[in-house]
Enzyme design. Sequence first.
Site, PDB file in Angstrom:
ATOM      1  N   ARG A 116      89.482  29.620  39.913  1.00  0.00           N
ATOM      2  CA  ARG A 116      90.271  28.461  39.518  1.00  0.00           C
ATOM      3  C   ARG A 116      90.728  28.690  38.081  1.00  0.00           C
ATOM      4  O   ARG A 116      89.917  28.957  37.195  1.00  0.00           O
ATOM      5  CB  ARG A 116      89.419  27.203  39.576  1.00  0.00           C
ATOM      6  CG  ARG A 116      90.172  26.011  39.062  1.00  0.00           C
ATOM      7  CD  ARG A 116      89.308  24.778  39.024  1.00  0.00           C
ATOM      8  NE  ARG A 116      90.074  23.654  38.561  1.00  0.00           N
ATOM      9  CZ  ARG A 116      89.608  22.715  37.747  1.00  0.00           C
ATOM     10  NH1 ARG A 116      88.357  22.750  37.334  1.00  0.00           N
ATOM     11  NH2 ARG A 116      90.371  21.724  37.367  1.00  0.00           N
TER      12      ARG A 116
ATOM     13  N   ASN B 151      84.560  28.750  39.584  1.00  0.00           N
ATOM     14  CA  ASN B 151      85.189  27.758  38.720  1.00  0.00           C
ATOM     15  C   ASN B 151      84.433  27.801  37.400  1.00  0.00           C
ATOM     16  O   ASN B 151      83.345  27.236  37.277  1.00  0.00           O
ATOM     17  CB  ASN B 151      85.077  26.380  39.393  1.00  0.00           C
ATOM     18  CG  ASN B 151      85.746  25.287  38.591  1.00  0.00           C
ATOM     19  OD1 ASN B 151      86.182  25.512  37.460  1.00  0.00           O
ATOM     20  ND2 ASN B 151      85.809  24.094  39.159  1.00  0.00           N
TER      21      ASN B 151
ATOM     22  N   HIS C 241      95.128  19.249  38.717  1.00  0.00           N
ATOM     23  CA  HIS C 241      94.546  18.911  40.036  1.00  0.00           C
ATOM     24  C   HIS C 241      95.457  19.365  41.174  1.00  0.00           C
ATOM     25  O   HIS C 241      95.391  18.831  42.280  1.00  0.00           O
ATOM     26  CB  HIS C 241      94.335  17.386  40.220  1.00  0.00           C
ATOM     27  CG  HIS C 241      93.309  16.756  39.333  1.00  0.00           C
ATOM     28  ND1 HIS C 241      93.453  15.474  38.835  1.00  0.00           N
ATOM     29  CD2 HIS C 241      92.119  17.217  38.877  1.00  0.00           C
ATOM     30  CE1 HIS C 241      92.394  15.176  38.103  1.00  0.00           C
ATOM     31  NE2 HIS C 241      91.574  16.215  38.109  1.00  0.00           N
TER      32      HIS C 241
ATOM     33  N   GLU D  73      88.665  21.429  47.015  1.00  0.00           N
ATOM     34  CA  GLU D  73      89.400  22.395  46.188  1.00  0.00           C
ATOM     35  C   GLU D  73      88.910  23.816  46.409  1.00  0.00           C
ATOM     36  O   GLU D  73      89.692  24.758  46.385  1.00  0.00           O
ATOM     37  CB  GLU D  73      89.295  21.982  44.715  1.00  0.00           C
ATOM     38  CG  GLU D  73      90.061  20.694  44.443  1.00  0.00           C
ATOM     39  CD  GLU D  73      89.781  20.090  43.079  1.00  0.00           C
ATOM     40  OE1 GLU D  73      90.502  20.420  42.139  1.00  0.00           O
ATOM     41  OE2 GLU D  73      88.857  19.282  42.964  1.00  0.00           O
TER      42      GLU D  73
ATOM     43  N   ARG E 236      89.170   9.355  29.659  1.00  0.00           N
ATOM     44  CA  ARG E 236      90.496   9.539  29.043  1.00  0.00           C
ATOM     45  C   ARG E 236      91.312   8.268  29.159  1.00  0.00           C
ATOM     46  O   ARG E 236      91.259   7.581  30.183  1.00  0.00           O
ATOM     47  CB  ARG E 236      91.268  10.671  29.724  1.00  0.00           C
ATOM     48  CG  ARG E 236      90.641  12.038  29.592  1.00  0.00           C
ATOM     49  CD  ARG E 236      91.595  13.113  30.101  1.00  0.00           C
ATOM     50  NE  ARG E 236      90.938  14.393  30.219  1.00  0.00           N
ATOM     51  CZ  ARG E 236      90.685  15.011  31.376  1.00  0.00           C
ATOM     52  NH1 ARG E 236      91.081  14.476  32.525  1.00  0.00           N
ATOM     53  NH2 ARG E 236      90.068  16.166  31.388  1.00  0.00           N
TER      54      ARG E 236
END
Length: 409
Positions: free
Chosen positions: A98, A13, A187, A391, A248
Amino acid sequence: MTTTTATRVLVLNSGSSSVKYQLLDMRDDSRLAVGLVERIGEETSRLVHTPLNREGAEQRERTGPIADHEAALKAVADELAADGLGLDSPELAAIGHRVVHGGLRFTAPTVVDEEVLAEIERLVPVAPLHNPANITGIRTARALRPDLPQIAVFDTAFHTTMPESAARYAIDTEVADAHRIRRYGFHGTSHAYVSRETARLLGKAPEDVNVIVLHLGNGASASAVRGGVCVDTSMGLTPLEGLVMGTRSGDIDPAVAFHLQRVAGMSADDVDVLLNKKSGLIGLCGDNDMREIRRRIDEGDERAQLAFDIYIHRLKKYIGAYYAVLGRVDAIAFTAGVGENAAPVRQAAVAGLEELGLALDSELNEVRSGEPRIVSTPYARVAVAVVPTDEELEIARQTIALAAPNSLD
Ligand code: AMP
């Protein structure tokens, strides 16, 4: 003569200044090593490597300048080799990467070649922060092991099943198409994994279950999954849309951006930084860690309380919206750092929704565990589940399924 079956997958990743990695053996989904390199390109780079393939092996840490991703990956390869897990091992089947943005083209994991890399590159304008780092990671890994399949697993892929009614913004179609403006969602690997695990927890096939997945980490997103297929998700063209997140804003009237440029003299980049990095929980109360916010609330801090209330209000709105989208809901699944650990968030998010069939068992909800579990009362019509996301495992599963489908037979 014995032949070695390649059953290991290295998951990478790659971020702009970091690389996280895990080496898994897919015979039993076990981790052989995990680690990360951070602050790549700075004087104070750090590599933390944890071998898990033998009893008593200790975590190792190196600090000192690591100039770029190539140097970072070489350092990771050295650490793995020191544990007998080198990238030259015949047991390594593939490297799974990823990749954040796969646009409309990449609806499934994909074997990387130059043409695929060029397409990921073409998506940089819609994912300027993420795709360049992902590309660098892939190119570097390919240079190290050119003979090995490199598989790109896209954050957006699970959401490509969204109907046009959910995926399109109500703006001029020609402008939208010319600039690839639509809702992609992110996601996706987590939403795919958690929705499937939730079905398993209920003892049902994914096709028979409708789930609302709430991925609440520092970034946060919700999705509506009907029979294993994503029909809506809260993030959009970028990860900014939707829920209130650590830093965010989530949903906001887009006119706020024009207003700040016209009235406050901010540039487009200033607004971008404000909404992505200085908003959400940190903008509201100065903290983005839910543990710290809960601690402040316990001390009577009103700013922290208001930030929490705004976070929960938005979450509830999405639960209601996705309930309406799905029509019938079998389970709501909480996942990621906040969703898995913050009992007060789960409690507040479903409080007052008894009419929708939601009722938490407050004792079960307080139990801390790393296992998937149901935390609703047995008579509730809709199960509330806590399902730890994974993940890396999902990327590794998708990678081996594509690169070496027969290796686990
Ligand atoms: P993630 O992005 O999934 O790694 O989630 C990171 C976030 O999870 C942190 O910013 C924390 O706010 C939150 N978190 C982690 N552990 C806990 C905990 N025990 N209680 C509440 N929040 C937590």
